[in-house]
Structures are given as structure tokens and as C-alpha cells.
Design a protein around this motif. Structure first.
Motif, mmCIF file in Angstrom:
data_model
loop_
_atom_site.group_PDB
_atom_site.id
_atom_site.type_symbol
_atom_site.label_atom_id
_atom_site.label_comp_id
_atom_site.label_asym_id
_atom_site.label_seq_id
_atom_site.Cartn_x
_atom_site.Cartn_y
_atom_site.Cartn_z
ATOM 1 N N VAL A 190 0.801 -1.119 0.112
ATOM 2 C CA VAL A 190 0.050 -0.144 -0.180
ATOM 3 C C VAL A 190 0.854 1.075 -0.028
ATOM 4 N N ALA A 210 -9.139 9.272 3.045
ATOM 5 C CA ALA A 210 -8.770 9.899 1.606
ATOM 6 C C ALA A 210 -7.301 9.670 1.513
ATOM 7 N N VAL A 219 -5.225 7.717 2.442
ATOM 8 C CA VAL A 219 -4.775 6.507 2.033
ATOM 9 C C VAL A 219 -5.128 6.221 0.757
ATOM 10 N N ALA A 220 -5.956 6.527 0.121
ATOM 11 C CA ALA A 220 -6.469 6.609 -1.198
ATOM 12 C C ALA A 220 -5.449 7.378 -2.097
ATOM 13 N N LEU A 221 -4.910 8.414 -1.513
ATOM 14 C CA LEU A 221 -4.146 9.234 -2.382
ATOM 15 C C LEU A 221 -2.844 8.667 -2.156
ATOM 16 N N ILE A 263 -2.158 5.371 -1.994
ATOM 17 C CA ILE A 263 -2.291 4.369 -2.966
ATOM 18 C C ILE A 263 -1.812 5.025 -4.559
ATOM 19 N N THR A 293 -15.730 10.481 2.793
ATOM 20 C CA THR A 293 -15.032 9.326 3.428
ATOM 21 C C THR A 293 -15.024 8.764 4.543
ATOM 22 N N GLY A 349 -8.051 4.551 -5.169
ATOM 23 C CA GLY A 349 -6.803 5.084 -5.342
ATOM 24 C C GLY A 349 -6.404 4.458 -6.756
#
Lengths: 539, 331, 259
Positions: free
Chosen positions: A96, B152, B154-156, B158, C56, C69
Motif C-alpha cells: 500500500v 482519503a 490512504v486513497a491518495l 495508493i 470518506t 486509489g
């Protein structure tokens, strides 16, 4: 530790039963191997153990699975992390973050572990898995074996009692595989963790495992000691096949699982066998491929230097070497994809960099590591049509080729829904449609079971018989022992050995197949060779 | 993991945003020039080799285009006024329905000066923000964000981790295209379809890996409704405040109320978060110094112009250079 | 459920304020003109943060997060390799298709994060970023909110949507730029306190004068990309989503076995 009770799993969209009425138990503190054909559901079995199936992947599930007294149907995988952990097939894809240390703490941060505890556990894991020198490295710069160890550390930080691994060594070279397996073995012996791995390269793992789960088909799973299971399993490593083939000559009946045991039992066989006669094909034709003094750089890094090779029709050349030795670079340079720093490449007398489009595919057939990169259509049928078009061959040619490689394939299926082996066959059919004089394969056996491998071997041999030259880069020693006529070993971008397969494979401990190890110093490579020499047919 | 020489990313942002606010208050050529010069010097001497470090170069390009465009529009569409005429552009007759719009005409010196100063403010604004984004490592910024933004973030994370991988994938797929005999130059379909398939497969694997490592594990604490409720009230107050502003009433009190409610909501959301941070980057003396200098630069920018002030403002804006050295890239 | 509805209201409210942040020059009063300029510039990033938090916080499951992501990364990667020249960015295609396949809420957040990720990585951070994010979010939301239609007209509908939103996006970005790029004393600048229609006329002239050259190519590009690639990519997305369906039902499993 893990108990399956009447477990049934159905995937609604593929309309296929994966498991039916499975019941078995995995004891605590052992090193357990899950073996079975690729389609048999080894990965699914592992994911069932920690609840990823069906919580995450979907499917219809019945029965109960108890892990250390907890029902996985009632707990999500994320709530079982301190009990059971899983490392996926290609751990690099599951990363990740982007540095080693951040990856190790990812799970603990989500769990809200106190910072001091995290700090301590990270240090422990770095020591345990010998990762300390890598702690600040970027994950993308790690080799396959290192990535695998980081992935293991990243789940061990949560102190699980059970560790599941899906084909931990399939992408690794023999040396890195050995390292990873030794690490796992240490976890079992020193920390008392139960380790369950799914693996199809049995020759690598059998010497470490305490128990085997053999997935025969959707309703039959056998659990037992390796000796019991391997006595009559269809899947077996070469030494077991060799032993079975010679069973009547043997007084002892215990199946040897390690090279050492086999040498003890079969040691004198080498002397007893008639002397080895392997006919080396005599090369008369002009070489198809010539490399002269080739050097390739990536920025400041030297990827290849002083490579000079000539390869003729009818040869099957294996390129071996550790990860990062320059195998892929060599293959792509041959296909004209790399800018050469120095030297010359000639394919049928032409510089491959000059070849474009149709000219290229009539001369070189190339199957890259990610074979599915070549596929973009929405169904197998559409893909075959494109191929006939691209190759400029009469329509139906590719389809006929595919039918030979893979007799029963559904043409409406999406190429991505095929199994790894089926997809490779499809790509092979596309590449071979033009019957190119030079066929290049980069790591073709990743994720292939024995049956798929046999099909691949047949296809490669057929190519050779049609007077093509074949180049294969692979870590799969047993495959290479089976097909190669010549082996080139690369290290650090240089050729360190080049010669007949028998000679090269038997002289290097890392790349020797099991049979060679057992019967050394004689240069036997495969079970078939040995059995044929004493007038027996292969098992 | 954290290089001792780099500043906390939020300190870099505080510096950039302070300079941006300062530009909005500084209506003087020399003050603006000082801010721009300081931002450029600090950035070019302290940035790393990472791709985002290019932000300032891109920012300067964009700012130059904006400046030129603005001057051009101002000259071309200027409304006739009194002043020293520098040159005259021939008038173009516009159709009847565009009455009231002028094209061409006299260009005065006062007008040019005024427009240039205004344009320079925008130039400085863009440069200040771009400078901060060149210097603050986005990945560390994401890690340093408060817990409410974690998901958010973590999404970024990734996304930012995968981008270089996908750029490689595109190259690899294009090569594969060539190997299949494809001579099409772009071949959007043949590149993007495999890329997408790969990306989606990767998403599933990632999700599995995150799930298997306890991501999303959360003990229930706090009232989940309260932060949203506070946010709703805050935004309602904000809307009221803005409408007052637009129609010309006083808006200050409601604005302060709105912002406090919003902050309160974010604070509550943050408290509900149970995640912990491993070795968070420390906010030390140097960071506080940079923040303080930022605040001072805002204060200075509002004062009336003297040469001494311009020099001081320049030095204050230059402050981070005294407590940092060049950003290092991880290998 | 209740929380869901409340947070939808918050998103609506924030979007409304966002819309005002674009359109204020059209009807701003003369007194608060310069305050409005700076206030909206500062408010916009705050609004973007509020939206991200609201969507979120505690409502995103792992799979959605991973999709988010990965899709943002794909968008940004396409931007980084320069697959699009001036304004011809496949990023819009991605946001529209993603929104269509995964729903309006996902489309909304996908717009926000894709824009942000690509800006962070390629160095496009500036005062305009929050405005771009807001627009992208609306476009993604709209794609998800398009009515379900027969498969045969699904793509043409999306293509039209792509073209229209490309033009709208251009207009919105110009609107946002208007008070900054056009000096007040020109005949195409907004006039604080003037009639909305009068200001609108001035804006239209500014818009046509400057940016039409970018918007029409972008619209055409979006349309072509959607018609060409929409089907396979939508299929891939849907296949991926389908693989994540969960069903733990012992009775159902038995039935399925019987069939």
C-alpha cells in the motif's frame, strides 16, 4: 487449529462448485503444504481459512470454518488479523505504501497499536526477517525475495498465530526461494507459528513441510504426512517420480523427499545405469540470431555487457540467472526493444530495431512476462479474429492452432477470465500463427501447473521441429532440464556459462534439477531419461 | 524514515500559504518582488529531485502566461480614461448587440502600471503556492494529515505510489503492442484496455491485502452523527454569511461562527478516529520558527511601503533557508 | 441511514457554496467586491477538504477505497505520460466512466481525488486546484446520476454527457479565472453591483475571446474516447465490481447446490 466442517463454496457468476462438503483439520504449530492442480482451488482454500473468501471475494458459502475457536463466517478478516494472516501470490501488488518501514506499520496503525509497541515490533520483525539493511528502501526497488520477506514481516507485526502464504516462491529464482522457505521454517520452529503454504513447485518445499493437504478435486481433500500423501499422488516432484519408476529395484519402501534421502537410497543407481547417451543436435544451418559484443545501459547502470551469441534453427536455448541478472533485457534487446550502447544484433540477417509491424512478427514471436499485455479484445473469439488480421493469415488459422494447444476452450469467454495457463496458450497461438523462425519466451511457467506445462513443452518442441529457434528465460529448472538443448547463464549482465544443457545444469548447484543432484556426478537431467535408459516408460 | 534535515511538510505549507496571504495584502511592486524572489530562491536551493519538485517551474510558467494574458486583455479591452497616452491601438467596431464593449483605443501609462501591479499580485500568489508544493513531499504531507482525512489520505497514498508503476505499465504495454506487430501510433484502445484491466485487478488485490491487514478495523467510539450535524450547521451559517456578503450586508460575525462550527466538526471527527501513527514527523523549533516568520510576513505586507520594510519582508520570507538544507530523495 | 441522508445534505450544501464561489462575480455587490475575491479563494480549499471528509469518514469500505486509489492513479498516470496535449486529457473520460459504473457518490469522490492526486504528482498545485476538484466532482456525480438506459444508447448518452461537461468545465474554469485574469477597468471584466445579465454578457465575451479554442477540442476528444473505449472499460469495471459480491447464506448455498 483450523477446522473445516462440511464446507461448500459456490461462485454464483461462474456457476461452478469450488468445494463441496469439505471437512478436515490443520494441527497447531506445523509447516503445512497445500498441493493440487492450479484449478483445484489452492488459493481459495487459503482464503477460506482467514475468511477473505467469502467475505471479500463473494460467493455462496455454507458449513463452518473454525480458526482457533472462532467462526470465520461471523468475523471479518480484518478482525482476525491478530490470529491469522495471509500473504498473497504476488506480494508486491499488495503493497500500500512505498517504503519498507511504512509498509510494516500499515496494519498496526489501522489497529491503533500504541506507538511504543509499534516501534518495538518493527525492530523485532526487521531482525527476525533480516530486513534491517532494507528498512528505508523503496518497495519498488526490492527484488522478489526481499519483497516476499517484507510482505511476511508486514503481517507478522500483528502477532498472528497462523500464517498463510499463496505460492511464496513461484516468482523467485531458486536461491531466493530457498531463503524464503528457510525463513518460514524458522518461524515454525522458533516461534511456534502455524505456517500454511500453497505451492506447485513441490521440489522446492517438500523438504521443509510437516504435513500435506492434497486437494484432489472439489470434494476430496486428503490430509496427512508427506510420505503418506506422496505415495500415490499424481502430483509429485521428480525424485518421487524417479523412486516410483524404480520401485521394484528398491528394497526400502519409504519415499525419499529430500535429495539427501534419495542419494542414500538411490546413490548406487548412477553406477548401475547404463552410461548416459544424449544426442546433441548437430547444428548445420546458418544461425538465425547473432549477437556481437552487445552492451545495454539503463542510465548509469550497466544491464548487459560483451554479449556475443549465435543461435541456429532447431536449438532450444534456456537463459538462466538470478533476478536482475539481465535476462529480460537480453530478450528484449534481441527483439529490438532496447537501445544498444554498443554491438550488433541480427535476426535473419536484419537489425530487429528496423523491423516494424508485420515484418517484425513474421521474424520474431515474443511472449513477454506479462503475457496478457498482448490481449485487448473482449472475448477469445474476437482476439483470434484480430490475430488472423494482424498476422495476415487466412481466417481461422489462429483458432486452429489454439484448438491444438487447448482443445476445449469457450470462445465467448473474456480473455481475463481464463486461467493463467489457458491465457498463455491463447497468446502462444497468436504469436505462432505466423510461424516465426525465432520464438522468445520470458518466464512462461509462472502459475502453470504440470498439465499446462506439458502443453507448453509440446508446443515448444513442435516449434523446434519446424526449424525455429527457441529462447526461453526461466527460473524453472525442471522445465529447462526437460526441453533445453543449450543453456546460457547470465550474471551481472555478462554471460558466465554457455554450453549444452547437460553440462551446464549439472555443474551449478543452484540450477541443477533434482535428478541431477541425486545422480551426480553423472549428467542425468530428467526422470524420463533415466527410466528410458533402463527400458521403462515414464510414469 | 524521516530525514532530519527536511522540514515538516505542514511547515512548508504554512510558509507558502503565509506568503500567499501576504501577497494579497502587499499592494507594492517592491514588496511583491521581495516575496517572489524569496520564494524562488528558497525553492530552487532546497527542493529535491522528485517529480513534484517541478511544481515551481510549472507554476512560474503558468504565472507568466497569466500575467501576459492579463496585460494583453487589459490593453485590448481597456476602457478609455484620462492619463498619459503611450500608444493607440486602432478601434474595432463591434456589432450593435455588444454595445458597451470596447476593443482597442488609447493605452495610458497609469493604466499599464496599475494592471502590471495587479498582475504581479496574481503572479506572486501562484508562485507562493507552487513553491510550497515543490518543497513539501506530498507523501509525507498525506501522512501528517489529521485522522479525519486518513481514509482519503490512504486513497491518495495508493494513488501516488501506483502512478509511477502505471507509467511503467503503459510503456510495457506499448512494447507488447509493437511485439504483436502493431504500428498504430497512439492505439488508445490497445493501450488503455490492458492498463485498465491490470489496474482493476490490482485494486482487488490491494483491497484484499488491506483487509487482511486489519484496515477498516474500528472500535465504535463517539457519536458518529454529531460531527456531521455540526458540519451541517457550520455550512448553513457559511451560506448565510456568503449571501450577506454578496448582497452587500455585513458578513463577518456569521463567517466567524460558521468557521468555528466547521472546525469543531472536524475536531470531533478527528477525535472519533482510533488510528495511531508510527514515528510521526516531529514539529520542532525550526518548524515553529518558519511558522512565526510566515505570520510576520503577513503582518509586514500590510504596512505602508518603505525600502527598509521591503528588505525586511524579503529576509523574513527567506527564513526557511536558514534552518534547512537541500531535500534528499529516498533511494 | 439517517447519517447517510444528513451527510448527503452536507455535500449538497457544500456544493451550493462551491457554486457560489464560481459565480459570485455575476452578482456581487459593489461594497464587498475585494473581500469576496479573497474569501472565496480561501474558502474553496476548505470546502474541498470538507467534502472529502464528509464522503470518506467511516463510509468507505476497503474495496471502494482501493478502487478509488487505483483509478485516481490511472488518471494521473495518463496525464503524466502526456497522453493528452493541451486540454486533451483522458482524465475526464476516466471520471465519467468511473462515475457511471460505480455510482454518483463514488463519481463525486473520484473526481476530487483524481484531480488532487494528479496535481500533487505533476506539480499542478495552485489556487485553481480546489476549483478544478469541485468541477471534477460534479462531473463524476452527474455521470453516476445519468438515467439507466438500454445498452445500445448507453454509450451515445455518455458521449453527449462527455461533450457537454467538457464545455461546461471550460466555462466554469473561465468563470473562476475571470476576476483574476481580467483587469477591472476593461470592458470584459465583471462590474460589481451591475445587473446579472449585463455581467453574464461580459463573461460570455471573455469566455469566447479566450478559451473556446481549448474547450471544443476537449469536448470532441471526450466524445471520441467514450465512444471508442467506453464499452470495454465499462465492462471491465463491471466485471471487477461483480467479483466482489458477498453472499453468506447457508440456505441459499444449499439451493444453489440443488440446481
Amino acid at each position: 487449529m483450523i477446522r473445516f466442517n462440511k464446507v461448500t463454496l459456490v461462485y454464483p457468476y461462474v456457476q461452478r462448485t469450488i468445494f463441496e462438503d469439505l471437512s478436515f483439520e490443520v494441527p497447531e504449530g506445523e509447516f503445512v503444504l497445500v498441493m493440487g492442480d492450479t484449478g483445484a482451488g489452492k488459493s481459495t482454500l487459503l482464503k477460506l481459512m482467514n475468511g477473505l473468501v467469502p467475505h471479500h471475494t463473494g460467493g455462496i458459502f455454507s458449513g463452518t470454518i473454525m480458526v482457533d475457536g472462532k467462526d470465520t463466517a461471523l468475523h471479518k478478516p480484518r478482525d482476525l488479523v491478530d490470529l491469522i494472516a495471509i500473504v498473497g501470490q504476488n506480494p508486491a501488488l499488495g503493497f500500500v505504501t512505498d517504503t519498507v518501514e511504512e509498509e510494516l506499520v500499515f496494519g498496526m496503525e489501522s489497529l491503533g497499536v500504541a506507538p511504543e509497541v509499534m516501534r518495538k515490533r518493527v525492530e523485532d520483525m526487521l531482525d527476525l526477517l533480516a530486513l534491517t539493511p532494507l528498512r528505508q528502501r523503496k518497495l519498488s526497488s526490492l527484488s522478489g525475495g526481499e519483497a516476499q520477506r517484507v510482505a511476511i514481516a508486514s503481517v507478522l507485526t500483528m502477532n498472528p498465530k497462523i500464517l498463510l502464504l499463496d505460492e511464496p516462491t513461484s516468482a523467485l529464482d531458486p536461491i531466493a526461494a530457498e531463503e524464503v522457505l528457510a525463513t518460514l521454517s524458522r518461524l515454525v520452529h522458533d516461534l511456534g507459528i502455524t505456517v500454511v503454504i500453497a505451492e506447485h513447485k513441490l521440489e522446492r518445499v517438500l523438504q521443509f513441510v510437516d504435513r500435506v493437504i492434497y486437494v484432489r478435486n472439489e470434494r476430496e481433500v486428503a490430509v496427512g504426512f508427506p510420505q503418506e500423501i506422496l505415495k500415490d499422488s499424481t502430483l509429485a516432484p521428480p525424485i518421487v517420480h524417479l523412486f516410483r519408476g524404480l520401485a521394484s529395484e528398491m528394497s526400502e519402501s519409504e519415499i525419499p523427499l529430500t535429495v539427501r534421502d534419495a542419494r542414500r537410497q538411490l546413490g548406487d543407481l548412477a553406477a548401475w545405469l547404463s552410461p548416459l547417451q544424449r544426442h546433441q543436435p548437430t547444428i548445420t544451418a546458418e544461425p538465425i540470431l547473432e549477437l556481437e559484443n552487445v552492451a545495454v545501459n539503463y542510465g548509469a547502470k550497466v544491464a548487459l555487457k560483451n554479449i556475443s551469441v549465435a543461435i541456429s534453427p532447431g536449438e532450444i536455448v534456456a537463459v538462466m540467472g538470478r533476478n536482475g541478472a539481465g535476462k529480460s533485457t537480453l530478450l528484449s534487446s534481441i527483439a529490438g526493444l532496447r537501445k544498444l550502447e554498443r554491438g550488433l544484433v541480427r535476426v535473419c540477417g536484419v537489425d530487429p530495431q528496423m523491423l516494424k509491424g508485420k515484418e517484425l512478427i513474421t521474424k520474431i514471436g515474443f511472449i513477454p512476462q506479462e503475457a496478457s499485455d498482448l490481449l485487448y479484445a473482449q472475448s477469445v473469439e474476437e482476439e483470434l479474429r484480430h490475430s488472423d488480421n494482424d498476422n495476415g493469415v487466412p481466417s481461422g488459422t489462429t483458432s486452429r492452432l489454439l484448438a491444438r494447444l487447448l482443445p476445449d476452450i469457450d470462445a465467448d469467454v473474456h480473455p481475463r477470465d481464463l486461467s493463467e495457463g489457458e491465457r498463455l496458450c491463447l497468446v502462444l497461438a497468436i504469436v505462432l500463427a505466423n510461424n516465426p523462425p525465432l520464438l522468445i519466451l520470458d518466464e512462461p511457467t509462472r502459475g502453470l501447473d504440470y498439465r499446462a506445462k506439458d502443453r507448453l513443452i509440446a508446443a515448444i518442441r513442435e516449434c523446434r521441429d519446424l526449424k525455429s529457434a527457441v529462447i526461453v528465460a526461466s527460473h524453472d529448472v525442471e522445465l529447462i532440464a526437460e526441453i533445453a538443448t543449450r543453456v546460457i547463464v547470465l550474471a551481472d549482465g555478462e554471460i558466465v556459462a554457455d554450453g549444452p544443457a547437460g553440462e551446464i545444469l549439472t555443474s551449478s548447484p543452484a540450477f541443477a534439477p533434482q535428478v541431477a543432484k541425486v545422480l551426480a556426478p553423472a549428467q542425468w537431467l530428467t526422470v524420463n531419461e533415466v527410466l528410458k535408459s533402463i527400458g521403462r516408460s515414464a510414469p | 524514515m524521516v530525514d532530519v534535515r527536511t522540514l515538516h511538510p505542514l511547515a512548508w505549507w504554512s510558509w507558502g500559504i503565509s506568503l500567499a496571504i501576504a501577497t494579497s495584502r502587499a499592494g507594492n511592486f517592491w514588496l511583491l518582488g521581495g516575496i517572489i524572489l524569496a520564494a524562488v530562491i528558497v525553492t530552487f536551493s532546497r527542493r529535491s529531485d522528485d517529480p513534484w519538485a517541478n511544481a515551481l517551474s510549472i507554476g512560474i510558467k503558468i504565472a507568466c502566461i497569466a500575467l501576459l494574458l492579463r496585460m494583453f486583455i487589459a490593453i485590448l479591452f481597456s476602457i478609455p480614461e484620462q492619463g498619459k497616452v503611450l500608444f493607440t491601438i486602432p478601434r474595432i467596431k463591434l456589432p450593435q448587440w455588444l454595445a458597451g464593449i470596447f476593443l482597442g483605443g488609447d493605452v495610458t501609462q497609469e493604466r499599464l502600471q496599475f494592471v502590471f501591479l495587479e498582475s504581479l499580485t496574481i503572479f506572486a500568489l501562484v508562485v507562493a503556492i507552487a513553491a510550497a508544493s515543490s518543497l513539501a513531499n506530498p507523501k509525507q504531507t498525506l501522512r501528517a494529515l489529521p485522522g479525519v482525512l486518513h481514509e482519503a489520505g490512504v486513497a491518495l497514498i495508493i494513488a501516488t505510489t501506483l502512478i509511477p508503476h502505471f507509467v511503467m505499465s503503459v510503456k510495457r504495454i506499448r512494447q507488447a503492442r509493437a511485439l504483436r506487430g502493431d504500428v498504430e501510433k497512439f492505439g488508445f484502445k490497445k493501450t488503455l484496455v490492458p492498463l485498465f484491466e491490470e489496474a482493476l485487478e490490482r485494486a482487488l488485490i490491494l483491497a484484499e491485502s488491506m483487509e487482511a491487514r486489519g484496515y477498516g478495523h474500528k472500535p465504535k467510539n463517539g457519536n458518529p452523527l454529531l460531527p456531521t450535524l455540526a458540519m451541517f450547521a457550520g455550512l448553513f451559517a457559511l451560506l448565510y454569511s456568503i449571501i450577506s456578503l454578496v448582497i452587500g450586508n455585513s458578513y463577518q460575525i456569521s463567517l466567524v461562527l460558521a468557521l468555528s462550527l466547521i472546525m469543531f466538526s472536524l475536531y470531533l471527527g478527528n477525535r472519533n478516529n482510533s488510528r495511531t501513527k508510527y514515528r510521526p514527523q516531529k514539529w520542532g523549533l525550526r518548524e515553529s520558527f518558519v511558522l512565526l516568520m510566515g505570520v510576520i510576513s503577513i503582518a509586514f505586507a500590510g504596512l505602508s511601503f518603505t525600502l527598509l520594510l521591503a528588505v525586511l519582508l524579503f529576509l523574513v520570507a527567506l527564513a526557511p533557508i536558514f534552518v534547512t538544507s537541500r531535500e534528499r530523495v529516498l533511494t | 441511514m439517517k447519517k447517510e441522508r444528513l451527510s448527503s445534505l452536507v455535500i449538497l450544501l457544500a456544493s451550493l457554496i462551491g457554486l457560489l464561489a464560481f459565480t459570485w462575480p455575476l452578482f456581487i455587490s459593489a461594497e464587498n467586491d475585494s473581500a469576496a475575491r479573497w474569501l472565496f479563494l480561501g474558502l474553496m480549499p476548505l470546502l474541498a477538504i470538507i467534502l472529502i471528509v464528509e464522503i470518506t469518514l467511516g463510509q468507505l469500505d476497503v474495496k471502494t477505497l482501493a478502487f478509488l486509489g487505483v483509478l485516481s492513479a490511472t488518471g494521473a498516470a495518463l496525464r503524466a505520460i502526456g497522453a493528452g496535449a493541451v486540454g486533451l486529457e483522458p482524465i475526464w473520460f476516466l471520471i465519467i466512466i468511473g462515475g457511471k459504473a460505480l455510482g454518483k457518490r463514488f463519481g463525486f469522490i473520484l473526481g476530487l481525488t483524481t484531480m488532487l492526486a494528479s496535481a500533487l504528482l505533476t506539480g499542478g498545485v495552485g489556487p485553481w486546484l480546489a476549483f478544478q476538484m469541485m468541477c471534477a466532482a460534479w462531473i463524476g456525480w452527474g455521470a453516476g446520476a445519468l438515467p439507466k438506459v438500454k445498452e445500445s444508447i448507453e454509450l451515445p448518452l455518455l458521449a453527449c454527457y462527455g461533450a457537454v461537461t467538457a464545455l461546461l468545465f471550460g466555462a466554469m474554469m473561465d468563470l473562476q479565472l475571470w476576476p483574476w485574469i481580467v483587469s477591472p477597468a476593461t470592458s470584459i471584466a465583471y462590474l460589481p453591483g451591475a445587473e446579472v445579465l449585463d455581467n453574464l454578457q461580459r463573461f460570455v465575451l471573455f469566455h469566447f475571446a479566450t478559451a473556446l479554442a481549448w474547450d471544443i477540442p476537449r469536448a470532441i476528444f471526450n466524445t471520441i474516447l467514450i465512444l471508442l473505449l467506453g464499452r470495454p472499460i465499462l465492462n471491465s469495471l463491471r466485471r471487477a465490481i461483480r467479483r466482489g459480491n458477498v453472499l453468506i447464506n447457508r440456505e441459499h448455498a444449499r439451493e444453489q447446490m440443488a440446481v
